[in-house]
Write a protein that holds these residues in place. Structure first.
Motif, PDB file in Angstrom:
ATOM      1  N   GLN A  40     -34.522  23.622  -8.606  1.00 52.87           N
ATOM      2  CA  GLN A  40     -34.241  22.551  -7.648  1.00 52.87           C
ATOM      3  C   GLN A  40     -33.182  21.598  -8.190  1.00 52.87           C
ATOM      4  N   GLU A  41     -33.230  21.305  -9.493  1.00 55.02           N
ATOM      5  CA  GLU A  41     -32.217  20.442 -10.090  1.00 55.02           C
ATOM      6  C   GLU A  41     -30.834  21.074  -9.973  1.00 55.02           C
ATOM      7  N   GLY A  42     -30.766  22.378 -10.200  1.00 56.65           N
ATOM      8  CA  GLY A  42     -29.490  23.068 -10.068  1.00 56.65           C
ATOM      9  C   GLY A  42     -28.948  22.974  -8.660  1.00 56.65           C
ATOM     10  N   ARG A  43     -29.836  23.075  -7.691  1.00 57.05           N
ATOM     11  CA  ARG A  43     -29.421  23.000  -6.288  1.00 57.05           C
ATOM     12  C   ARG A  43     -28.933  21.593  -5.928  1.00 57.05           C
ATOM     13  N   VAL A  44     -29.648  20.586  -6.400  1.00 54.91           N
ATOM     14  CA  VAL A  44     -29.325  19.204  -6.031  1.00 54.91           C
ATOM     15  C   VAL A  44     -28.075  18.697  -6.752  1.00 54.91           C
ATOM     16  N   THR A  45     -27.932  19.062  -8.040  1.00 48.93           N
ATOM     17  CA  THR A  45     -26.819  18.536  -8.824  1.00 48.93           C
ATOM     18  C   THR A  45     -25.590  19.438  -8.800  1.00 48.93           C
ATOM     19  N   GLY A  46     -25.790  20.717  -8.480  1.00 48.36           N
ATOM     20  CA  GLY A  46     -24.691  21.676  -8.539  1.00 48.36           C
ATOM     21  C   GLY A  46     -24.449  22.208  -9.938  1.00 48.36           C
ATOM     22  N   ASN A  47     -25.222  21.768 -10.920  1.00 48.87           N
ATOM     23  CA  ASN A  47     -25.052  22.221 -12.305  1.00 48.87           C
ATOM     24  C   ASN A  47     -25.881  23.484 -12.524  1.00 48.87           C
ATOM     25  N   HIS A  48     -25.480  24.554 -11.839  1.00 47.53           N
ATOM     26  CA  HIS A  48     -26.256  25.797 -11.898  1.00 47.53           C
ATOM     27  C   HIS A  48     -26.170  26.461 -13.269  1.00 47.53           C
ATOM     28  N   ALA A  49     -25.037  26.335 -13.934  1.00 49.38           N
ATOM     29  CA  ALA A  49     -24.861  27.019 -15.223  1.00 49.38           C
ATOM     30  C   ALA A  49     -25.957  26.613 -16.206  1.00 49.38           C
ATOM     31  N   TYR A  50     -26.281  25.322 -16.246  1.00 53.34           N
ATOM     32  CA  TYR A  50     -27.311  24.852 -17.180  1.00 53.34           C
ATOM     33  C   TYR A  50     -28.720  25.129 -16.647  1.00 53.34           C
ATOM     34  N   TYR A  51     -29.005  24.623 -15.451  1.00 64.69           N
ATOM     35  CA  TYR A  51     -30.387  24.671 -14.959  1.00 64.69           C
ATOM     36  C   TYR A  51     -30.842  26.090 -14.618  1.00 64.69           C
ATOM     37  N   ASP A  52     -29.966  26.909 -14.043  1.00 62.31           N
ATOM     38  CA  ASP A  52     -30.365  28.266 -13.694  1.00 62.31           C
ATOM     39  C   ASP A  52     -30.616  29.106 -14.949  1.00 62.31           C
ATOM     40  N   GLY A  53     -29.788  28.891 -15.970  1.00 62.80           N
ATOM     41  CA  GLY A  53     -30.006  29.619 -17.221  1.00 62.80           C
ATOM     42  C   GLY A  53     -31.337  29.269 -17.857  1.00 62.80           C
ATOM     43  N   ALA A  54     -31.647  27.990 -17.863  1.00 65.37           N
ATOM     44  CA  ALA A  54     -32.923  27.545 -18.435  1.00 65.37           C
ATOM     45  C   ALA A  54     -34.096  28.079 -17.614  1.00 65.37           C
ATOM     46  N   ALA A  55     -33.955  28.079 -16.298  1.00 64.79           N
ATOM     47  CA  ALA A  55     -35.021  28.578 -15.426  1.00 64.79           C
ATOM     48  C   ALA A  55     -35.249  30.064 -15.639  1.00 64.79           C
ATOM     49  N   MET A  56     -34.165  30.844 -15.757  1.00 67.37           N
ATOM     50  CA  MET A  56     -34.317  32.287 -15.937  1.00 67.37           C
ATOM     51  C   MET A  56     -35.024  32.606 -17.252  1.00 67.37           C
ATOM     52  N   GLN A  57     -34.716  31.870 -18.291  1.00 67.85           N
ATOM     53  CA  GLN A  57     -35.378  32.092 -19.580  1.00 67.85           C
ATOM     54  C   GLN A  57     -36.883  31.835 -19.473  1.00 67.85           C
ATOM     55  N   LEU A  58     -37.251  30.772 -18.787  1.00 59.57           N
ATOM     56  CA  LEU A  58     -38.672  30.462 -18.589  1.00 59.57           C
ATOM     57  C   LEU A  58     -39.366  31.541 -17.763  1.00 59.57           C
ATOM     58  N   LEU A  59     -38.717  31.986 -16.697  1.00 60.28           N
ATOM     59  CA  LEU A  59     -39.318  33.012 -15.838  1.00 60.28           C
ATOM     60  C   LEU A  59     -39.499  34.322 -16.594  1.00 60.28           C
ATOM     61  N   ASP A  60     -38.527  34.670 -17.419  1.00 56.70           N
ATOM     62  CA  ASP A  60     -38.658  35.887 -18.218  1.00 56.70           C
ATOM     63  C   ASP A  60     -39.797  35.766 -19.216  1.00 56.70           C
TER      64      ASP A  60
END
Length: 310
Positions: A40-60
Motif C-alpha cells: 500500500q505504501e508503494g501504491r500511495v507514494t509511488g516508491n515501488h522499487a523500495y516498498y515492493d522489493g521489501a514486500a516480496m522478500q517478506l512474502l517469500d
C-alpha cells in the motif's frame, strides 16, 4: 502531508509490525501484514522499487514456511502484476484459486493478469466470478475497464461510477476510481465533466497526484500549457511516477521549452532504465518497462534504442 491521516496510520501500523518481528522474527502473520502495508505504501507514494522489493522478500519468507498460505499467494501474484511480471502473476494466482475458489480478490488478480496477456474472454469470466462472490469497488472497476476495452464507453462510465459509490470517500482506492471515471469522460471530450470530477477528488483527498495530473491534461487540452505544467509539477512532487515526467516532457515541448523537454524526457528514461535493469537481473522483482522505454526513446530520437526495447 499529501497522504494525510491514512499515510500516518499506515506508518504507525508498520512500526508496530516491525516491533513484533523484532521480538519474534518467525511471526508469519506479522510478516504478511507488513508486506501488505508495504504494498500500500508503494501504491500511495509511488516508491515501488523500495516498498515492493521489501514486500516480496517478506512474502517469500512466509511462503517458504507456509507454501499454501492463500493470502500470501494472492499478495505475491498482485505484486508480480504491479511489476509487469504478468505470466508469473497468473501462475501464482492460479495456484491460489485452487486453494480457495470462493474469494473475490483472487479472481480480480486473475482478471488483471489475463487482460495484460491479451486473454480478454478469460478476463471477462474472471470479472464475472469476482462480481458473483463480492461486488465491490474493485469488482466494478474491472467491469468498467473490460467494457472500455470492448468499446462500451457508456457502460464503462456506469460501472466506474458504481465503483466510486462503493468506496469510502477520500481513501486512495476510491479516489483512484474517481479519477478513472474522470478520465473516461475526458477521453470522450467531455472536459467540463472530467474537470469537475478531478476537482471533487482533490477536495476529498487534497494533493492527490492523479487528480492533479488530470487537471493538467484538461489545461493542456485547452492549450493552457503553463497551467498544465504547474499541475504536473505538483503531481510529480507528490508521487514518483515516471508518467508525470513523460507528460511534462510533452508539455514543455508544446510550451516552446525544448531544453526543459529534453531534460524531463531524459529523467523519465533514467527512472525507467533503473527499473528495467533490475527486472533483467532479478526474475522476481523489477518493473518490466520496455514498452514505456521504447516510447520514451522515440521522443528523444534515439531510434535504435527505441527499436531495441520495442
Amino acid at each position: 502531508r499529501a497522504m494525510g491521516g491514512e499515510w500516518l496510520n499506515t506508518k504507525s501500523a508498520i512500526q508496530g509490525l516491525l516491533a513484533k518481528l523484532r521480538q519474534n522474527p518467525k511471526d508469519h502473520q506479522s510478516q504478511l501484514l507488513l508486506a501488505l502495508a508495504y504494498i500500500q505504501e508503494g501504491r500511495v507514494t509511488g516508491n515501488h522499487a523500495y516498498y515492493d522489493g521489501a514486500a516480496m522478500q517478506l512474502l517469500d519468507n512466509v511462503l517458504a514456511a507456509q507454501p499454501e498460505n492463500f493470502d500470501a499467494l494472492c499478495s505475491k501474484a498482485s505484486l508480480h502484476l504491479t511489476q509487469h511480471h504478468f505470466s508469473q502473476g497468473l501462475a501464482v494466482a492460479q495456484k491460489a484459486v485452487k486453494i480457495n475458489p470462493n474469494n473475490a480478490f483472487v479472481y480480480g488478480v486473475l482478471c488483471d493478469a489475463n487482460v495484460e496477456l491479451g486473454k480478454y474472454d478469460e478476463a471477462v469470466k474472471m470479472a464475472d466470478k469476482m462480481n458473483q462472490v463480492r461486488p465491490d469497488l474493485r469488482a466494478y472497476a474491472r467491469v468498467s475497464y473490460l467494457r472500455e476495452i470492448h468499446g462500451d464507453v457508456t457502460g464503462a462510465q456506469q460501472a466506474m461510477s458504481m465503483a466510486v459509490g462503493a468506496g469510502y470517500i477520500g481513501l486512495e482506492q476510491t479516489e483512484w476510481a474517481r479519477v478513472q471515471l474522470g478520465q473516461l469522460y475526458e477521453n470522450t471530450g467531455d472536459l467540463a465533466r472530467a474537470e469537475a470530477i478531478y476537482q471533487q477528488s482533490l477536495t476529498l483527498r487534497p494533493h492527490y497526484a492523479y487528480a492533479l495530473a488530470g487537471l493538467g491534461r484538461i489545461a493542456a487540452a485547452r492549450q493552457d500549457y503553463p497551467k498544465a505544467i504547474q499541475y504536473l509539477q505538483q503531481a510529480r512532487a507528490t508521487v514518483k511516477d515516471y508518467a508525470f515526467a513523460d507528460e511534462l516532457a510533452d508539455l514543455y515541448r508544446l510550451n516552446k521549452q525544448p531544453a526543459a523537454s529534453r531534460k524531463m524526457a531524459q529523467e523519465a528514461i533514467a527512472q525507467l532504465s533503473n527499473d528495467a535493469t533490475e527486472a533483467d537481473n532479478n526474475e522476481q522483482m523489477g518493473h518490466y518497462a520496455d514498452r514505456e522505454l521504447a516510447y520514451a526513446y522515440l521522443k528523444t530520437k534515439y531510434l535504435d534504442k527505441a527499436l531495441k526495447h520495442a
